[in-house]
Design a protein around this motif. Structure first.
Motif, mmCIF file in Angstrom:
data_model
loop_
_atom_site.group_PDB
_atom_site.id
_atom_site.type_symbol
_atom_site.label_atom_id
_atom_site.label_comp_id
_atom_site.label_asym_id
_atom_site.label_seq_id
_atom_site.Cartn_x
_atom_site.Cartn_y
_atom_site.Cartn_z
ATOM 1 N N ASP A 210 1.222 -1.613 0.135
ATOM 2 C CA ASP A 210 -0.199 -0.367 -0.065
ATOM 3 C C ASP A 210 0.808 1.309 -0.466
ATOM 4 O O ASP A 210 1.940 0.989 -0.122
ATOM 5 C CB ASP A 210 -1.177 -0.059 0.765
ATOM 6 C CG ASP A 210 -0.324 0.065 2.165
ATOM 7 O OD1 ASP A 210 0.645 0.324 2.789
ATOM 8 O OD2 ASP A 210 -1.359 0.826 3.660
ATOM 9 N N LYS A 212 0.901 5.137 1.543
ATOM 10 C CA LYS A 212 0.609 5.168 3.130
ATOM 11 C C LYS A 212 0.301 6.741 3.110
ATOM 12 O O LYS A 212 0.180 7.496 3.756
ATOM 13 C CB LYS A 212 0.944 5.209 4.089
ATOM 14 C CG LYS A 212 0.389 3.656 4.841
ATOM 15 C CD LYS A 212 1.139 3.365 6.495
ATOM 16 C CE LYS A 212 0.483 1.954 6.975
ATOM 17 N NZ LYS A 212 1.744 0.593 5.985
ATOM 18 N N GLY A 224 -4.510 6.825 6.208
ATOM 19 C CA GLY A 224 -4.693 5.087 6.841
ATOM 20 C C GLY A 224 -4.469 4.238 5.104
ATOM 21 O O GLY A 224 -4.990 3.202 4.827
ATOM 22 N N TYR A 267 -2.389 -9.739 9.434
ATOM 23 C CA TYR A 267 -1.829 -8.630 8.567
ATOM 24 C C TYR A 267 -0.519 -8.814 9.031
ATOM 25 O O TYR A 267 -0.475 -8.009 9.948
ATOM 26 C CB TYR A 267 -2.367 -7.307 8.687
ATOM 27 C CG TYR A 267 -1.748 -6.270 7.675
ATOM 28 C CD1 TYR A 267 -0.882 -5.845 7.662
ATOM 29 C CD2 TYR A 267 -2.726 -5.183 7.111
ATOM 30 C CE1 TYR A 267 -0.372 -4.757 6.913
ATOM 31 C CE2 TYR A 267 -2.343 -3.955 6.249
ATOM 32 C CZ TYR A 267 -0.735 -3.740 6.321
ATOM 33 O OH TYR A 267 -0.463 -2.363 6.337
ATOM 34 N N ASN A 283 -1.678 -6.222 12.429
ATOM 35 C CA ASN A 283 -2.734 -5.943 12.514
ATOM 36 C C ASN A 283 -3.690 -7.241 12.739
ATOM 37 O O ASN A 283 -3.510 -8.094 11.950
ATOM 38 C CB ASN A 283 -2.995 -5.207 11.111
ATOM 39 C CG ASN A 283 -2.007 -4.457 10.921
ATOM 40 O OD1 ASN A 283 -2.531 -2.940 12.231
ATOM 41 N ND2 ASN A 283 -1.472 -3.114 10.118
ATOM 42 N N ARG A 285 -6.757 -8.208 11.371
ATOM 43 C CA ARG A 285 -7.569 -8.035 10.391
ATOM 44 C C ARG A 285 -7.343 -7.868 8.848
ATOM 45 O O ARG A 285 -6.100 -7.234 9.018
ATOM 46 C CB ARG A 285 -8.417 -6.590 10.841
ATOM 47 C CG ARG A 285 -7.108 -5.364 10.931
ATOM 48 C CD ARG A 285 -7.664 -3.886 11.377
ATOM 49 N NE ARG A 285 -6.964 -3.001 11.250
ATOM 50 C CZ ARG A 285 -5.887 -2.727 10.424
ATOM 51 N NH1 ARG A 285 -5.929 -2.706 8.856
ATOM 52 N NH2 ARG A 285 -4.716 -1.634 10.389
ATOM 53 N N GLY A 287 -6.063 -5.502 5.715
ATOM 54 C CA GLY A 287 -5.276 -3.876 5.517
ATOM 55 C C GLY A 287 -7.091 -3.168 4.206
ATOM 56 O O GLY A 287 -7.808 -3.713 3.534
ATOM 57 N N ASP A 288 -6.382 -2.125 4.350
ATOM 58 C CA ASP A 288 -7.456 -0.865 4.378
ATOM 59 C C ASP A 288 -7.102 -0.148 2.973
ATOM 60 O O ASP A 288 -6.631 0.798 4.366
ATOM 61 C CB ASP A 288 -8.522 -0.456 5.322
ATOM 62 C CG ASP A 288 -9.761 0.389 4.333
ATOM 63 O OD1 ASP A 288 -9.611 0.981 3.088
ATOM 64 O OD2 ASP A 288 -10.771 0.928 4.723
ATOM 65 N N PRO A 289 -6.680 -0.199 2.292
ATOM 66 C CA PRO A 289 -7.366 -0.805 0.567
ATOM 67 C C PRO A 289 -7.041 -2.095 0.599
ATOM 68 O O PRO A 289 -7.358 -2.638 -0.188
ATOM 69 C CB PRO A 289 -7.107 -0.019 0.069
ATOM 70 C CG PRO A 289 -4.988 0.666 0.666
ATOM 71 C CD PRO A 289 -5.186 0.334 1.872
ATOM 72 N N GLU A 290 -6.432 -2.872 1.119
ATOM 73 C CA GLU A 290 -5.343 -3.779 0.741
ATOM 74 C C GLU A 290 -6.427 -5.247 0.496
ATOM 75 O O GLU A 290 -6.326 -5.823 0.098
ATOM 76 C CB GLU A 290 -4.340 -4.084 1.860
ATOM 77 C CG GLU A 290 -2.315 -3.717 1.881
ATOM 78 C CD GLU A 290 -2.748 -2.918 2.736
ATOM 79 O OE1 GLU A 290 -3.990 -2.482 3.146
ATOM 80 O OE2 GLU A 290 -1.839 -2.513 3.796
HETATM 81 N N1 GLY Z 1 -3.435 0.182 4.977
HETATM 82 C C1 GLY Z 1 -3.125 -0.418 6.249
HETATM 83 C C2 GLY Z 1 -3.862 -0.278 6.957
HETATM 84 O O1 GLY Z 1 -4.332 -0.829 6.987
HETATM 85 O O2 GLY Z 1 -3.695 -0.491 8.028
#
Ligand code: GLY
Ligand code: AMP
Length: 419
Positions: A210, A212, A224, A267, A283, A285, A287-290
């Motif tokens: 990603d 950031k 994010g 993650y 993490n 969960r 990722g967002d946007p992964e």
């Molecule tokens: N893209 C980073 C996160 O979800 O923590």
């Protein structure tokens, strides 16, 4: 089966989209969801941090599985709460979620189980932290221990900045702080590595990269995430093996040694140097946007995989992937990650939806059939193909077609391997 997804970001829309394709599904709820999830699920405006209300909803609607998208409810113990009520939940329990909820918890595991990571020190007062910083190599990284919505990490180019970071953390910028983490700056290239785990075994769940920083060339403030692509260009067989043996296996061993089982996505945020992995963060969960870039590549039934985690028979599942590449660009509200305007209409969205790009909503809301931007990150445009540049060109064309005056995006996602 009746399924409920907790969360309202792009990650949750991508999960909802995948779950909606499962033949096992009979009814899908998103709590609270966004304008995008409304196209595949019923949105329920419920405060997911009010566990009593959540438990009541889940029982009353006879939900067969709750999928938790974001980290905060996990760290707050939503899995333990619902499990105690006899509800099936996909996501790690409160103790395991400390892997994300406390950076110091993770560093101590790294220390005990010999997991490669940046050298570090933990300080419980300003004076000792300042004293340490006077002799430390520069750059140096100062981190708040707990969840800080991606803002608790300071990369400091001089000891003055580092001392200010320590002061801010102890002054409560990210909540009450009894400790601060100071660590060595790691050089290398970052990679996000994902696994799905049922507590007995785990399966690889692809890789991504990603971006950031808010500005092109990875400049400017942290966000994010402004976009991502999958798979990461860094992954190879040898590195894959090292990540599993040196980082993931000992981490799950540590969780087992605590008498816990880890169920859910993990993650693994890594720095790669000379084809060697160093753990930067965990993490608990996707990722967002992964997530938005990885899930469109998944061939297998996501619901079946998640159910098998709850039943502890993931070992019998095969996780299959399309042999393609995926690119996601995030359209943000002007001003993000600082102040931005809310409740701005996004006209013409329905006109640009075509078969070549997927659009996952993040900070949006549907009011009287009109879509409004309510968050900093608003829409995720995703394209899959054999060629990342082609996908990126396509996504950019779509964003330009939308012609949303209140938004901006990065045109250079994937520049390290494309340009
Ligand atoms: N893209 C980073 C996160 O979800 O923590
Ligand atoms: P974290 O929340 O721990 O993932 O940190 C956010 C970002 O800060 C990471 O994605 C890295 O880009 C950067 N970062 C964190 N720790 C380090 C480190 N020790 N060395 C270099 N960069 C780091």
């Amino acid at each position: 089966m009746k399924i409920a997804i907790l969360g309202n970001g792009g990650r949750e829309h991508a999960i909802a989209d995948q779950i909606s394709k499962s033949p096992k599904l009979s009814k899908l709820y998103c709590l609270p969801g966004n304008a995008g999830t409304k196209t595949v699920a019923e949105n329920v405006n419920l405060d997911i941090y009010d566990f009593d209300k959540l438990g009541k909803f889940v029982k009353e609607h006879k939900i067969d599985l709750v999928i938790v998208g974001p980290e905060k409810p996990l760290v707050d113990g939503v899995v333990d709460f619902l499990t105690n009520k006899g509800v099936n939940v996909f996501g790690p329990n409160k103790t395991s979620s400390q892997l994300e909820g406390s950076k110091i918890f993770t560093k101590k595991i790294c220390d005990k189980y010999n997991i490669p990571t940046a050298q570090f020190g933990v300080f419980d007062n300003v004076k000792d932290a300042h004293k340490y910083l006077e002799k430390a190599n520069i750059p140096i990284v100062v981190k708040a221990d707990g969840l800080a919505a991606g803002k608790g990490v300071y990369i400091c180019e001089n000891s003055e900045n580092a001392k200010n970071a320590v002061d801010e953390i102890f002054n409560g910028k990210f909540g009450i702080a009894n400790q601060v983490l100071i660590e060595e700056f790691l050089y290398g290239e970052e990679m996000s590595y994902f696994v799905i785990s049922d507590g007995k075994t785990f399966k690889k769940f692809n890789t991504a990269q990603d971006h950031k920083r808010v500005g092109e060339g990875d400049m400017g403030k942290n966000t994010g995430g402004m976009g991502a692509y999958s798979p990461s260009g860094l992954i190879n067989e040898e590195l894959d093996l090292k990540i599993i043996e040196k980082v993931i296996n000992p981490t799950f061993e540590a969780i087992k040694d605590m008498g816990e089982t880890y169920k859910g996505f993990l993650y693994v945020g890594l720095m790669i140097r000379d084809n060697n992995p160093y753990l930067v963060e965990y993490n608990v969960r996707m990722g967002d946007p992964e997530c938005q870039t990885i899930l469109p590549l998944l061939e297998s039934d996501l619901l079946e995989l998640m159910l098998s985690c709850c039943e502890e028979n993931l070992g019998n599942q095969i996780v299959e992937w399309k042999d393609k590449k995926s690119m996601c660009i995030v359209l943000c509200s002007n001003g993000y990650p600082d102040k931005y305007e809310k409740n701005i209409e996004i006209p013409n969205l329905e006109k640009i939806t075509n078969n070549n790009t997927l659009i996952y909503h993040a900070g949006t809301q549907l009011v009287d059939k009109k879509v409004y931007a309510t968050g900093g990150r608003v829409l995720n445009f995703v394209s899959i193909s054999n060629d990342l540049k082609k996908s990126r060109d396509l996504v950019i064309r779509e964003i330009e077609n939308l012609c949303w005056k209140n938004g901006f995006y990065r045109k250079d996602i994937g520049f390290r391997i494309i340009d």
